[in-house]
Design a protein around this motif. Structure first.
Motif, short mmCIF file in Angstrom:
data_model
loop_
_atom_site.label_atom_id
_atom_site.label_comp_id
_atom_site.label_asym_id
_atom_site.label_seq_id
_atom_site.Cartn_x
_atom_site.Cartn_y
_atom_site.Cartn_z
N ASP A 135 0.81 -1.23 0.00
CA ASP A 135 0.00 0.00 0.00
C ASP A 135 0.84 1.27 0.00
N ILE A 136 2.15 1.12 -0.25
CA ILE A 136 3.03 2.27 -0.22
C ILE A 136 2.61 3.29 -1.29
N THR A 137 2.47 4.53 -0.86
CA THR A 137 2.13 5.64 -1.75
C THR A 137 3.09 6.79 -1.44
N PRO A 138 3.08 7.87 -2.24
CA PRO A 138 3.95 9.01 -1.91
C PRO A 138 3.73 9.55 -0.50
N GLY A 139 2.51 9.41 0.02
CA GLY A 139 2.24 9.90 1.37
C GLY A 139 2.46 8.85 2.44
N TYR A 140 2.19 7.57 2.08
CA TYR A 140 2.30 6.47 3.03
C TYR A 140 3.59 5.70 2.71
N THR A 141 4.64 5.98 3.45
CA THR A 141 5.97 5.43 3.16
C THR A 141 6.21 4.13 3.93
N LYS A 142 7.36 3.52 3.67
CA LYS A 142 7.73 2.30 4.39
C LYS A 142 7.91 2.58 5.88
N SER A 143 8.36 3.77 6.19
CA SER A 143 8.49 4.14 7.59
C SER A 143 7.13 4.18 8.28
N HIS A 144 6.13 4.73 7.59
CA HIS A 144 4.77 4.72 8.14
C HIS A 144 4.26 3.30 8.29
N ALA A 145 4.54 2.46 7.29
CA ALA A 145 4.08 1.07 7.34
C ALA A 145 4.69 0.34 8.53
N LEU A 146 5.98 0.57 8.77
CA LEU A 146 6.65 -0.07 9.90
C LEU A 146 6.05 0.42 11.22
N GLN A 147 5.82 1.72 11.34
CA GLN A 147 5.18 2.25 12.55
C GLN A 147 3.80 1.65 12.75
N TYR A 148 3.04 1.55 11.67
CA TYR A 148 1.69 0.98 11.76
C TYR A 148 1.73 -0.47 12.28
N VAL A 149 2.64 -1.27 11.73
CA VAL A 149 2.74 -2.67 12.14
C VAL A 149 3.15 -2.78 13.60
N LEU A 150 4.12 -1.98 14.02
CA LEU A 150 4.57 -2.03 15.41
C LEU A 150 3.46 -1.62 16.37
N LEU A 151 2.70 -0.59 16.02
CA LEU A 151 1.62 -0.13 16.90
C LEU A 151 0.46 -1.11 16.94
N SER A 152 0.24 -1.85 15.85
CA SER A 152 -0.88 -2.80 15.81
C SER A 152 -0.49 -4.19 16.30
N THR A 153 0.78 -4.40 16.65
CA THR A 153 1.22 -5.71 17.13
C THR A 153 0.47 -6.18 18.39
N PRO A 154 0.24 -5.31 19.40
CA PRO A 154 -0.55 -5.78 20.55
C PRO A 154 -1.94 -6.28 20.16
N ARG A 155 -2.58 -5.64 19.19
CA ARG A 155 -3.89 -6.11 18.73
C ARG A 155 -3.77 -7.48 18.06
N GLN A 156 -2.73 -7.67 17.25
CA GLN A 156 -2.52 -8.96 16.60
C GLN A 156 -2.27 -10.05 17.64
N LEU A 157 -1.50 -9.72 18.65
CA LEU A 157 -1.24 -10.68 19.73
C LEU A 157 -2.53 -11.04 20.44
N TYR A 158 -3.36 -10.04 20.70
CA TYR A 158 -4.64 -10.30 21.37
C TYR A 158 -5.52 -11.22 20.53
N ASP A 159 -5.55 -11.00 19.21
CA ASP A 159 -6.42 -11.79 18.34
C ASP A 159 -5.95 -13.23 18.20
N LEU A 160 -4.63 -13.45 18.14
CA LEU A 160 -4.13 -14.81 17.91
C LEU A 160 -3.92 -15.59 19.20
N MET A 161 -3.96 -14.93 20.36
CA MET A 161 -3.70 -15.59 21.63
C MET A 161 -4.58 -16.82 21.87
N PRO A 162 -5.92 -16.75 21.65
CA PRO A 162 -6.75 -17.94 21.90
C PRO A 162 -6.31 -19.15 21.07
#
Length: 358
Positions: free
Chosen positions: A40-67
């Motif tokens: 989804d990389i665009t001129p406004g949404y860079t790889k740095s943004h993508a990395l930040q997004y993944v790191l911030l959403s990791t707790p949610r992913q952990l919560y979803d896969l925990m069961p």
């Protein structure tokens, strides 16, 4: 003494296996999510943004896969004990299936409790930050603002918010007031800020149009108080997120608001009960895992157990995914809709355990 040692041994084995499985699943899911975000990389949404997004959403992913991680971990851990004939020895010594289940449930209760704390405090905050980051970049105006429409109703007043600023202010407000089925007022405001002292919103640069028997008249105000019960918790970018990503407190807040205004809160109720019943669901899956390793998978290898665990986990997930929308479409009570998959899991587990024990 021996009983306590047995409990600790089984609990530690299951806990270690669950930790390894959860770590592996989280690593794979994070990698796949990062690769997906890179697409989804665009001129406004860079790889740095993508990395930040993944790191911030990791707790949610952990919560979803925990069961599912706990279930597969219990299946693997108990399978290791079964492969070494340790469960057979314990059964021959008179240990009941109920006692084995209780021993395996000790680490499960710990992990599920930890997951509930994660899902209530850490994951929603991270998801809010991740979602706001992505919306600001992809659906923003380049000035730290999220441009995305949201509607609210309180009594006779219907409000549309055109966007959300990063400091909590509302942008591009349009309001319509009705009386006896006829619109009596409409107003536009450039932005609105919440005033903590008075507990109200302050509209700025307001243009108000009044409709009466004599026609329409327009008045302009530099500021106008907007007194409603909706606080920044309700009028925020959280309204743009999926209900399943909200905490219990946020879900309860949304449900109360929608019930007060006569709106359909089924989606939020489904998410609420899905979170509330998760501990029972995980314990039911662990019962199924115990039935598997003492029954049909007693002599099976690790690959077969993992395959069976993934299949059972997917079956449970599909049940949840089916009954959630059914609750919305067919007006099934959300508690009942979310209780059905949990009940099915427990019934299957009890039936399989009884067959093994008989």
């Amino acid at each position: 003494m021996i009983g306590g040692q047995m409990d600790r041994y089984i609990a530690v084995t299951v806990l270690k296996s669950a930790a390894v499985v959860i770590a592996c699943l989280l690593t794979l899911l994070t990698m796949f999510t990062l690769l997906d975000e890179f697409r989804d990389i665009t001129p406004g949404y860079t790889k740095s943004h993508a990395l930040q997004y993944v790191l911030l959403s990791t707790p949610r992913q952990l919560y979803d896969l925990m069961p599912y991680g706990v279930f597969i971990g219990a299946l693997v851990g108990l399978g290791v004990l079964a492969s070494h004939s340790e469960i057979t020895v314990l059964r021959g010594a008179g240990t009941s299936m109920a006692r084995l289940f209780a021993s395996a449930s000790i680490p499960v209760v710990f992990l599920v409790g930890l997951n509930q704390v994660l899902g209530e405090f850490v994951a929603p905050a991270g998801e809010t930050a991740a979602g706001s980051l992505k919306l600001t970049v992809q659906r923003g105006d380049g000035d730290g603002r999220i441009v995305s429409s949201a509607w609210y109703r309180e009594g006779a007043l219907i409000t549309n918010v055109g966007g959300f600023d990063d400091n909590g202010e509302l942008i591009g407000i349009r309001q319509y007031e009705f009386q006896d089925g006829r619109m009596t007022k409409s107003r536009r405001a450039e932005r609105a800020a919440y005033v903590d002292d008075g507990g109200y919103w302050l509209l700025e640069n307001v243009a108000e149009t009044r409709f009466d028997a004599e026609g329409a008249s327009v008045q302009r105000y530099p500021e106008m108080p907007w007194r409603i019960t909706a606080n920044p918790e309700l009028l925020s970018a959280k309204a743009l997120f999926d209900p399943g990503k909200l905490s219990f407190a946020d879900l309860r807040f949304q449900i109360d608001y929608m019930a007060r205004e006569g709106l359909d809160a089924t989606r939020y109720q489904v998410a609420f009960w899905n979170k509330a019943l998760q501990p029972l669901a995980v314990l039911g899956l662990v019962l199924v895992a115990l039935a598997f390793v003492t029954g049909p998978l007693r002599e099976a290898g690790l690959g077969a157990r993992l395959g069976a665990g993934i299949a059972a986990g997917l079956a449970f997930k599909y049940l949840v995914d089916v009954f959630g929308p059914m609750s919305v479409v067919y007006s099934i009570p959300p508690l009942l809709a979310m209780a059905v998959p949990v009940a099915v899991t427990w019934i299957v587990g009890v039936v399989l355990v009884r067959r093994v024990a008989s």
